[in-house]
Motif scaffolding. Structure first.
Motif, PDB file in Angstrom:
ATOM      1  N   ARG A  99       0.834  -1.208   0.000  1.00 24.13           N
ATOM      2  CA  ARG A  99       0.000   0.000   0.000  1.00 24.13           C
ATOM      3  C   ARG A  99       0.864   1.250   0.000  1.00 24.13           C
ATOM      4  NH1 ARG A  99      -4.369  -2.269  -2.023  1.00 24.13           N
ATOM      5  NH2 ARG A  99      -4.883  -4.157  -0.872  1.00 24.13           N
ATOM      6  N   ARG A 100       1.931   1.243   0.776  1.00 24.37           N
ATOM      7  CA  ARG A 100       2.849   2.385   0.782  1.00 24.37           C
ATOM      8  C   ARG A 100       3.556   2.506  -0.563  1.00 24.37           C
ATOM      9  NH1 ARG A 100       6.485   1.868   6.016  1.00 24.37           N
ATOM     10  NH2 ARG A 100       7.258   3.876   5.210  1.00 24.37           N
ATOM     11  N   LEU A 101       3.857   1.370  -1.163  1.00 27.02           N
ATOM     12  CA  LEU A 101       4.476   1.382  -2.478  1.00 27.02           C
ATOM     13  C   LEU A 101       3.518   1.988  -3.502  1.00 27.02           C
ATOM     14  CD1 LEU A 101       6.966   0.501  -4.124  1.00 27.02           C
ATOM     15  CD2 LEU A 101       5.841  -1.694  -4.485  1.00 27.02           C
ATOM     16  N   ALA A 102       2.248   1.647  -3.409  1.00 25.81           N
ATOM     17  CA  ALA A 102       1.250   2.200  -4.323  1.00 25.81           C
ATOM     18  C   ALA A 102       1.150   3.713  -4.169  1.00 25.81           C
ATOM     19  CB  ALA A 102      -0.102   1.545  -4.070  1.00 25.81           C
ATOM     20  N   ARG A 103       1.247   4.209  -2.941  1.00 26.91           N
ATOM     21  CA  ARG A 103       1.218   5.659  -2.735  1.00 26.91           C
ATOM     22  C   ARG A 103       2.444   6.318  -3.363  1.00 26.91           C
ATOM     23  NH1 ARG A 103      -0.973   4.093   2.354  1.00 26.91           N
ATOM     24  NH2 ARG A 103       1.026   4.342   3.423  1.00 26.91           N
ATOM     25  N   CYS A 104       3.595   5.656  -3.253  1.00 27.13           N
ATOM     26  CA  CYS A 104       4.802   6.177  -3.912  1.00 27.13           C
ATOM     27  C   CYS A 104       4.612   6.248  -5.417  1.00 27.13           C
ATOM     28  CB  CYS A 104       6.007   5.278  -3.619  1.00 27.13           C
ATOM     29  SG  CYS A 104       6.672   5.392  -1.962  1.00 27.13           S
TER      30      CYS A 104
ATOM     31  N   LEU B  28       2.286   7.285  -7.246  1.00 24.91           N
ATOM     32  CA  LEU B  28       1.261   8.263  -7.601  1.00 24.91           C
ATOM     33  C   LEU B  28      -0.151   7.752  -7.360  1.00 24.91           C
ATOM     34  CD1 LEU B  28       2.797   9.697 -10.910  1.00 24.91           C
ATOM     35  CD2 LEU B  28       3.424  10.163  -8.534  1.00 24.91           C
ATOM     36  N   GLY B  29      -0.319   6.909  -6.322  1.00 23.70           N
ATOM     37  CA  GLY B  29      -1.645   6.450  -5.935  1.00 23.70           C
ATOM     38  C   GLY B  29      -2.256   5.405  -6.836  1.00 23.70           C
ATOM     39  N   GLN B  30      -1.438   4.645  -7.547  1.00 26.17           N
ATOM     40  CA  GLN B  30      -1.954   3.554  -8.379  1.00 26.17           C
ATOM     41  C   GLN B  30      -2.279   2.374  -7.462  1.00 26.17           C
ATOM     42  OE1 GLN B  30       0.133   3.338 -12.434  1.00 26.17           O
ATOM     43  NE2 GLN B  30       1.678   4.400 -11.199  1.00 26.17           N
TER      44      GLN B  30
ATOM     45  N   VAL C 145       2.673  -5.843 -15.359  1.00 23.97           N
ATOM     46  CA  VAL C 145       2.662  -4.611 -16.137  1.00 23.97           C
ATOM     47  C   VAL C 145       3.901  -3.821 -15.735  1.00 23.97           C
ATOM     48  CG1 VAL C 145       1.316  -3.290 -14.434  1.00 23.97           C
ATOM     49  CG2 VAL C 145       1.237  -2.622 -16.840  1.00 23.97           C
ATOM     50  N   VAL C 146       4.365  -2.955 -16.625  1.00 19.39           N
ATOM     51  CA  VAL C 146       5.499  -2.085 -16.325  1.00 19.39           C
ATOM     52  C   VAL C 146       4.975  -0.768 -15.763  1.00 19.39           C
ATOM     53  CG1 VAL C 146       7.342  -0.697 -17.363  1.00 19.39           C
ATOM     54  CG2 VAL C 146       7.076  -3.105 -17.993  1.00 19.39           C
ATOM     55  N   VAL C 147       5.531  -0.334 -14.645  1.00 17.89           N
ATOM     56  CA  VAL C 147       5.160   0.924 -14.003  1.00 17.89           C
ATOM     57  C   VAL C 147       6.403   1.804 -13.919  1.00 17.89           C
ATOM     58  CG1 VAL C 147       4.256   2.031 -11.925  1.00 17.89           C
ATOM     59  CG2 VAL C 147       3.348  -0.188 -12.650  1.00 17.89           C
ATOM     60  N   GLY C 148       6.319   2.976 -14.524  1.00 17.53           N
ATOM     61  CA  GLY C 148       7.442   3.907 -14.471  1.00 17.53           C
ATOM     62  C   GLY C 148       7.135   5.179 -13.723  1.00 17.53           C
TER      63      GLY C 148
ATOM     64  N   PHE D  40       6.530   6.994 -10.461  1.00 22.55           N
ATOM     65  CA  PHE D  40       6.662   6.954  -8.998  1.00 22.55           C
ATOM     66  C   PHE D  40       7.629   8.053  -8.572  1.00 22.55           C
ATOM     67  CE2 PHE D  40       9.349   3.640 -10.931  1.00 22.55           C
ATOM     68  CZ  PHE D  40      10.619   4.072 -10.572  1.00 22.55           C
ATOM     69  N   HIS D  41       7.582   8.361  -7.291  1.00 24.74           N
ATOM     70  CA  HIS D  41       8.499   9.334  -6.711  1.00 24.74           C
ATOM     71  C   HIS D  41       9.795   8.616  -6.351  1.00 24.74           C
ATOM     72  CE1 HIS D  41       5.432  12.441  -6.586  1.00 24.74           C
ATOM     73  NE2 HIS D  41       4.605  11.601  -5.991  1.00 24.74           N
ATOM     74  N   ASP D  42      10.848   8.899  -7.097  1.00 22.34           N
ATOM     75  CA  ASP D  42      12.095   8.154  -6.956  1.00 22.34           C
ATOM     76  C   ASP D  42      12.636   8.167  -5.526  1.00 22.34           C
ATOM     77  OD1 ASP D  42      11.648   8.398  -9.697  1.00 22.34           O
ATOM     78  OD2 ASP D  42      13.774   8.493 -10.158  1.00 22.34           O
ATOM     79  N   ASP D  43      12.768   9.357  -4.952  1.00 23.32           N
ATOM     80  CA  ASP D  43      13.393   9.466  -3.637  1.00 23.32           C
ATOM     81  C   ASP D  43      12.539   8.815  -2.552  1.00 23.32           C
ATOM     82  OD1 ASP D  43      15.522  10.789  -4.776  1.00 23.32           O
ATOM     83  OD2 ASP D  43      14.807  12.787  -4.237  1.00 23.32           O
ATOM     84  N   THR D  44      11.214   8.979  -2.650  1.00 22.01           N
ATOM     85  CA  THR D  44      10.322   8.372  -1.663  1.00 22.01           C
ATOM     86  C   THR D  44      10.380   6.859  -1.734  1.00 22.01           C
ATOM     87  OG1 THR D  44       8.843  10.267  -1.907  1.00 22.01           O
ATOM     88  CG2 THR D  44       7.956   8.340  -0.794  1.00 22.01           C
ATOM     89  N   LEU D  45      10.427   6.332  -2.958  1.00 26.46           N
ATOM     90  CA  LEU D  45      10.518   4.882  -3.139  1.00 26.46           C
ATOM     91  C   LEU D  45      11.844   4.353  -2.613  1.00 26.46           C
ATOM     92  CD1 LEU D  45       9.378   2.244  -4.246  1.00 26.46           C
ATOM     93  CD2 LEU D  45      10.316   2.854  -6.479  1.00 26.46           C
ATOM     94  N   ALA D  46      12.923   5.035  -2.927  1.00 29.40           N
ATOM     95  CA  ALA D  46      14.240   4.608  -2.462  1.00 29.40           C
ATOM     96  C   ALA D  46      14.292   4.593  -0.931  1.00 29.40           C
ATOM     97  CB  ALA D  46      15.318   5.520  -3.025  1.00 29.40           C
ATOM     98  N   GLU D  47      13.662   5.573  -0.313  1.00 27.25           N
ATOM     99  CA  GLU D  47      13.633   5.627   1.153  1.00 27.25           C
ATOM    100  C   GLU D  47      12.777   4.507   1.729  1.00 27.25           C
ATOM    101  OE1 GLU D  47      12.465   8.756   4.764  1.00 27.25           O
ATOM    102  OE2 GLU D  47      12.318   9.375   2.671  1.00 27.25           O
ATOM    103  N   LEU D  48      11.625   4.245   1.105  1.00 25.38           N
ATOM    104  CA  LEU D  48      10.741   3.185   1.580  1.00 25.38           C
ATOM    105  C   LEU D  48      11.446   1.837   1.555  1.00 25.38           C
ATOM    106  CD1 LEU D  48       7.899   2.147   2.393  1.00 25.38           C
ATOM    107  CD2 LEU D  48       7.398   1.955  -0.060  1.00 25.38           C
ATOM    108  N   LEU D  49      12.197   1.581   0.491  1.00 28.59           N
ATOM    109  CA  LEU D  49      12.869   0.292   0.334  1.00 28.59           C
ATOM    110  C   LEU D  49      14.246   0.266   0.978  1.00 28.59           C
ATOM    111  CD1 LEU D  49      11.967  -0.520  -3.387  1.00 28.59           C
ATOM    112  CD2 LEU D  49      10.692  -1.061  -1.303  1.00 28.59           C
ATOM    113  N   GLN D  50      14.663   1.401   1.542  1.00 24.72           N
ATOM    114  CA  GLN D  50      15.978   1.517   2.186  1.00 24.72           C
ATOM    115  C   GLN D  50      17.091   1.103   1.224  1.00 24.72           C
ATOM    116  OE1 GLN D  50      16.075  -0.272   6.160  1.00 24.72           O
ATOM    117  NE2 GLN D  50      13.869  -0.001   6.343  1.00 24.72           N
TER     118      GLN D  50
END
Length: 203
Positions: A108-113, A115-117, A171-174, A176-186
């Motif tokens: 769910r947090r990944l989906a928010r990163c 763009l809410g998909q 599906v391919v998803v391009g 997303f917010h790069d920095d937010t995703l990188a932080e979420l995944l550490q």
């Protein structure tokens, strides 16, 4: 790379299949609606191998890489995978293993990163393609970035066709917010996310 105390060996991938390549190419579709079916660890193993598996004693992989420098790093955001606790895992290509780098169901947090998909949160797992650009740019300069982007396309198509062969959807998803995703995944500082591929139950 990030360290983990948990290393999970993956099942040996299959090296032959029953569906002709031409049929897989015709059937391949981008799907954003996933059935509530768990992904088998053997299926995840096959998907990761198809994208970045080692296929030669010299370390060559399933996807071509400029200068055989292999800048890509694959991570899995797992939620509903039999034999795997929810969390984030780093795929180690040479040993065909997963190393756990994060805990919990982050879909769910990944989906928010992304763009809410929200449909991303319905996938059994999400494969994250990332890259260490410097591995390629130190040899090829700025043009190396183009080579990295070409390479992730090769690897993603491999995974796409493998998913089709397994009766799975992706599906391919391009977006997303790069920095937010990188932080979420550490992710380590030099690892940049490039693409997401949610994987779920087949049509």
């Amino acid at each position: 790379m990030a360290r983990s105390s948990e290393n999970i060996p993956l099942p040996e991938p299959a090296y032959s299949g029953n569906t002709p390549l031409e049929q897989l190419l015709q059937q391949r579709r981008s799907v954003r609606d996933y059935r509530a079916v768990a992904l088998q660890l053997s299926e995840l193993s096959q998907l990761l191998w198809s994208a970045q598996g080692v296929t030669h004693p010299q370390g060559f992989r399933t996807a071509p890489s400029a200068g055989a420098l292999y800048p890509l790093e694959l991570y899995v955001v797992a939620a509903d995978v039999d034999g795997l606790e929810p969390g984030v895992y780093h795929y180690h290509t040479k040993s065909h293993r997963l190393a756990r780098t994060g805990h919990g169901d982050l879909r769910r947090r990944l989906a928010r990163c992304a763009l809410g998909q929200t449909w991303i949160g319905d996938a059994a797992a999400v494969v994250v393609f990332a890259a260490v650009y410097e591995r390629t740019t130190r040899k090829y300069g700025e043009r190396g970035e183009r080579y990295v982007h070409m390479e992730v396309g090769h690897a993603a198509q491999n995974l796409f066709l493998q998913a089709e062969a397994l009766g799975l959807d992706t599906v391919v998803v391009g977006a997303f917010h790069d920095d937010t995703l990188a932080e979420l995944l550490q992710l380590p500082e030099d690892v940049r996310p490039l693409m997401l591929m949610p994987v779920g139950g087949g049509r």
